[in-house]
Scaffold this motif. Structure first.
Motif, PDB file in Angstrom:
ATOM      1  N   ARG A  27       0.831  -1.203   0.000  1.00 18.97           N
ATOM      2  CA  ARG A  27       0.000   0.000   0.000  1.00 18.97           C
ATOM      3  C   ARG A  27       0.876   1.269   0.000  1.00 18.97           C
ATOM      4  NH1 ARG A  27      -5.170   0.633   1.093  1.00 18.97           N
ATOM      5  NH2 ARG A  27      -5.338  -1.415   2.101  1.00 18.97           N
ATOM      6  N   ARG A  28       1.907   1.275   0.833  1.00 23.03           N
ATOM      7  CA  ARG A  28       2.790   2.426   0.933  1.00 23.03           C
ATOM      8  C   ARG A  28       3.486   2.698  -0.407  1.00 23.03           C
ATOM      9  NH1 ARG A  28       4.977   0.985   5.323  1.00 23.03           N
ATOM     10  NH2 ARG A  28       6.691  -0.215   4.412  1.00 23.03           N
ATOM     11  N   ASP A  29       3.996   1.634  -1.043  1.00 25.87           N
ATOM     12  CA  ASP A  29       4.681   1.789  -2.326  1.00 25.87           C
ATOM     13  C   ASP A  29       3.735   2.304  -3.405  1.00 25.87           C
ATOM     14  OD1 ASP A  29       7.062   0.870  -1.268  1.00 25.87           O
ATOM     15  OD2 ASP A  29       6.773  -1.194  -1.933  1.00 25.87           O
ATOM     16  N   LEU A  30       2.534   1.758  -3.430  1.00 28.73           N
ATOM     17  CA  LEU A  30       1.600   2.103  -4.502  1.00 28.73           C
ATOM     18  C   LEU A  30       0.991   3.490  -4.324  1.00 28.73           C
ATOM     19  CD1 LEU A  30      -0.047  -1.408  -4.959  1.00 28.73           C
ATOM     20  CD2 LEU A  30       1.562  -0.263  -6.498  1.00 28.73           C
ATOM     21  N   ILE A  31       0.829   3.920  -3.081  1.00 28.25           N
ATOM     22  CA  ILE A  31       0.353   5.289  -2.833  1.00 28.25           C
ATOM     23  C   ILE A  31       1.378   6.295  -3.362  1.00 28.25           C
ATOM     24  CG2 ILE A  31      -0.090   7.000  -1.021  1.00 28.25           C
ATOM     25  CD1 ILE A  31      -2.443   5.129  -1.495  1.00 28.25           C
ATOM     26  N   LYS A  32       2.668   5.997  -3.178  1.00 27.68           N
ATOM     27  CA  LYS A  32       3.732   6.872  -3.705  1.00 27.68           C
ATOM     28  C   LYS A  32       3.701   6.885  -5.229  1.00 27.68           C
ATOM     29  CE  LYS A  32       6.979   6.291   0.155  1.00 27.68           C
ATOM     30  NZ  LYS A  32       8.307   5.734   0.561  1.00 27.68           N
ATOM     31  N   LEU A  33       3.469   5.719  -5.836  1.00 29.13           N
ATOM     32  CA  LEU A  33       3.381   5.631  -7.292  1.00 29.13           C
ATOM     33  C   LEU A  33       2.225   6.488  -7.811  1.00 29.13           C
ATOM     34  CD1 LEU A  33       3.963   4.395 -10.109  1.00 29.13           C
ATOM     35  CD2 LEU A  33       2.455   2.488  -9.434  1.00 29.13           C
ATOM     36  N   VAL A  34       1.065   6.364  -7.196  1.00 30.44           N
ATOM     37  CA  VAL A  34      -0.112   7.123  -7.619  1.00 30.44           C
ATOM     38  C   VAL A  34       0.128   8.627  -7.481  1.00 30.44           C
ATOM     39  CG1 VAL A  34      -2.506   7.674  -6.994  1.00 30.44           C
ATOM     40  CG2 VAL A  34      -1.793   5.295  -7.235  1.00 30.44           C
ATOM     41  N   ALA A  35       0.774   9.035  -6.402  1.00 33.42           N
ATOM     42  CA  ALA A  35       1.072  10.458  -6.201  1.00 33.42           C
ATOM     43  C   ALA A  35       1.940  10.987  -7.343  1.00 33.42           C
ATOM     44  CB  ALA A  35       1.770  10.658  -4.864  1.00 33.42           C
ATOM     45  N   PHE A  36       2.923  10.188  -7.762  1.00 33.74           N
ATOM     46  CA  PHE A  36       3.790  10.594  -8.880  1.00 33.74           C
ATOM     47  C   PHE A  36       2.997  10.660 -10.184  1.00 33.74           C
ATOM     48  CE2 PHE A  36       6.546   9.495 -12.471  1.00 33.74           C
ATOM     49  CZ  PHE A  36       7.538  10.447 -12.362  1.00 33.74           C
ATOM     50  N   LEU A  37       2.188   9.644 -10.446  1.00 38.96           N
ATOM     51  CA  LEU A  37       1.414   9.597 -11.695  1.00 38.96           C
ATOM     52  C   LEU A  37       0.433  10.759 -11.784  1.00 38.96           C
ATOM     53  CD1 LEU A  37       0.631   5.753 -11.857  1.00 38.96           C
ATOM     54  CD2 LEU A  37       2.286   7.018 -13.260  1.00 38.96           C
ATOM     55  N   GLN A  38      -0.206  11.078 -10.661  1.00 41.03           N
ATOM     56  CA  GLN A  38      -1.200  12.149 -10.665  1.00 41.03           C
ATOM     57  C   GLN A  38      -0.559  13.536 -10.664  1.00 41.03           C
ATOM     58  OE1 GLN A  38      -3.554  11.124  -7.198  1.00 41.03           O
ATOM     59  NE2 GLN A  38      -5.031   9.948  -8.413  1.00 41.03           N
ATOM     60  N   ASN A  39       0.390  13.742  -9.774  1.00 37.35           N
ATOM     61  CA  ASN A  39       0.946  15.087  -9.575  1.00 37.35           C
ATOM     62  C   ASN A  39       1.991  15.468 -10.615  1.00 37.35           C
ATOM     63  OD1 ASN A  39      -0.667  15.190  -7.284  1.00 37.35           O
ATOM     64  ND2 ASN A  39       0.984  14.494  -5.939  1.00 37.35           N
ATOM     65  N   ASP A  40       2.808  14.500 -11.028  1.00 37.22           N
ATOM     66  CA  ASP A  40       3.888  14.805 -11.965  1.00 37.22           C
ATOM     67  C   ASP A  40       3.498  14.571 -13.423  1.00 37.22           C
ATOM     68  OD1 ASP A  40       5.081  14.455  -9.314  1.00 37.22           O
ATOM     69  OD2 ASP A  40       7.007  14.677 -10.335  1.00 37.22           O
ATOM     70  N   LEU A  41       2.632  13.594 -13.645  1.00 39.16           N
ATOM     71  CA  LEU A  41       2.299  13.232 -15.025  1.00 39.16           C
ATOM     72  C   LEU A  41       0.850  13.530 -15.392  1.00 39.16           C
ATOM     73  CD1 LEU A  41       4.215   9.818 -15.309  1.00 39.16           C
ATOM     74  CD2 LEU A  41       5.041  12.119 -15.813  1.00 39.16           C
ATOM     75  N   GLY A  42       0.033  13.894 -14.424  1.00 41.11           N
ATOM     76  CA  GLY A  42      -1.354  14.249 -14.704  1.00 41.11           C
ATOM     77  C   GLY A  42      -2.247  13.077 -15.092  1.00 41.11           C
ATOM     78  N   LYS A  43      -1.884  11.870 -14.690  1.00 36.61           N
ATOM     79  CA  LYS A  43      -2.695  10.694 -15.002  1.00 36.61           C
ATOM     80  C   LYS A  43      -3.850  10.570 -14.007  1.00 36.61           C
ATOM     81  CE  LYS A  43       0.312   9.515 -18.182  1.00 36.61           C
ATOM     82  NZ  LYS A  43       0.023   9.429 -19.616  1.00 36.61           N
ATOM     83  N   LYS A  44      -5.038  10.245 -14.540  1.00 33.38           N
ATOM     84  CA  LYS A  44      -6.210  10.134 -13.679  1.00 33.38           C
ATOM     85  C   LYS A  44      -6.690   8.696 -13.505  1.00 33.38           C
ATOM     86  CE  LYS A  44      -7.879  14.774 -14.746  1.00 33.38           C
ATOM     87  NZ  LYS A  44      -8.990  15.592 -15.300  1.00 33.38           N
ATOM     88  N   THR A  45      -6.319   7.823 -14.416  1.00 29.04           N
ATOM     89  CA  THR A  45      -6.679   6.411 -14.310  1.00 29.04           C
ATOM     90  C   THR A  45      -5.476   5.556 -14.673  1.00 29.04           C
ATOM     91  OG1 THR A  45      -7.380   6.142 -16.622  1.00 29.04           O
ATOM     92  CG2 THR A  45      -9.045   6.969 -15.055  1.00 29.04           C
TER      93      THR A  45
END
Length: 295
Positions: A27-45
């Protein structure tokens, strides 16, 4: 995206019987991944994510000087997530399958000499409930080679004093580990009065209580072992896992077969246990090279 992480964790828990620690790490690893995808790359899904996006995240972890073990674990978590999403038809392509983990150099386990082990075990020699408890914990840890999480999780029903063994319940299977007379004597002394003196709830089934009368924590036991190592004058960095490594290495050095050591340690793969045999052979080679006149 976080809802799908929750779905993965639930799936792993129900089908793979994963441990709480594993689930927290995922969970900890994947939350960090999602934060990067959303905040840095603008991915929503997750369906928008490409292989290049994931490679960018791996590069980001390297730039942040993350340890190779942390990067490898994060990649494993990412692969598990995308494989799960593909299986559930949430995404069309598993873009994580080709991710490469960094090479991790296997460190030689830290092993205590038998002299230092004996010195450490002799340190809690008083008759206070705490000293009696500490003696029992250290003796049992070296006698069985169990993990610190397994030690602090023991219940009174897990100990068979008459037969001289403990029962460990892990996420995969139960295992029975014998212990010798030193650990038995220390446990008997602890159970004959010191445990009741430390417990807050006299009906509790926890084996080892802390000074507040509740279950011992990992951090609490780490402090105990550090304290006695310092008291013994041992300069090396001693952790609970050092005693586990020493237990295994000393058994192999004295002729124990690897299969038996593997079962006691709870290793799923004997190649993990093989390192102790390699370590013994390496030491023998060093002794030979230093001592033999024609080496």
């Amino acid at each position: 995206m976080e809802n799908q992480i929750d779905a993965l964790i639930e799936f792993l828990h129900e089908t793979k019987n994963t441990s709480k620690n594993t689930e927290l790490s995922y969970r900890r690893d994947l939350i960090k991944l999602v934060a990067f995808l959303q905040n840095d790359l603008g991915k929503k899904t997750f369906d928008e994510v490409t292989k290049e996006d994931l490679e960018a995240y791996v590069a980001h972890m390297h730039e942040q000087n993350a340890a190779p073990t942390s990067i490898s674990r994060s990649i494993a978590s990412t692969k598990a997530l995308f494989s799960f999403l593909k299986e559930k038809n949430i995404i069309k392509n598993d873009v994580a399958s080709g991710l490469k983990s960094p090479k991790i150099e296997k460190k030689e386990p830290s092993i205590m000499s038998k002299k230092d082990v004996m010195l450490l075990l002799e340190q809690p020699s008083g008759n206070s409930p705490k000293q009696i408890r500490d003696k029992a914990m250290l003796e049992l840890l070296y006698a069985t080679g169990i993990r610190v999480s397994e030690l602090i999780g023991l219940k009174t029903t897990d100990v068979n004093l008459a037969m001289g063994f403990i029962m460990i319940h892990d996420s995969h299977k139960e295992r029975i580990i014998p212990f010798g007379t030193k650990a038995k004597d220390a446990l008997m002394k602890y159970l004959s009065g010191a445990r009741d003196a430390m417990l807050e709830d006299k009906n509790s089934d926890i084996l080892f209580a802390n000074c507040s009368g509740e279950a011992m924590s990992r951090q609490g036991f780490w402090k105990i072992i550090k304290y006695y190592a310092k008291k013994a004058g041992i300069e090396a960095d001693i952790t609970p896992h050092t005693l586990r490594h020493s237990f295994a290495a000393h058994l192999v050095e004295n002729g124990a077969d690897l299969k038996s050591v593997q079962e006691m340690l709870g290793h799923s793969d004997i190649s993990t246990t093989q390192i102790y045999a390699n370590l013994t052979q390496s030491r023998l080679r060093d002794v030979y090279n230093k001592a033999h006149p024609r080496s």
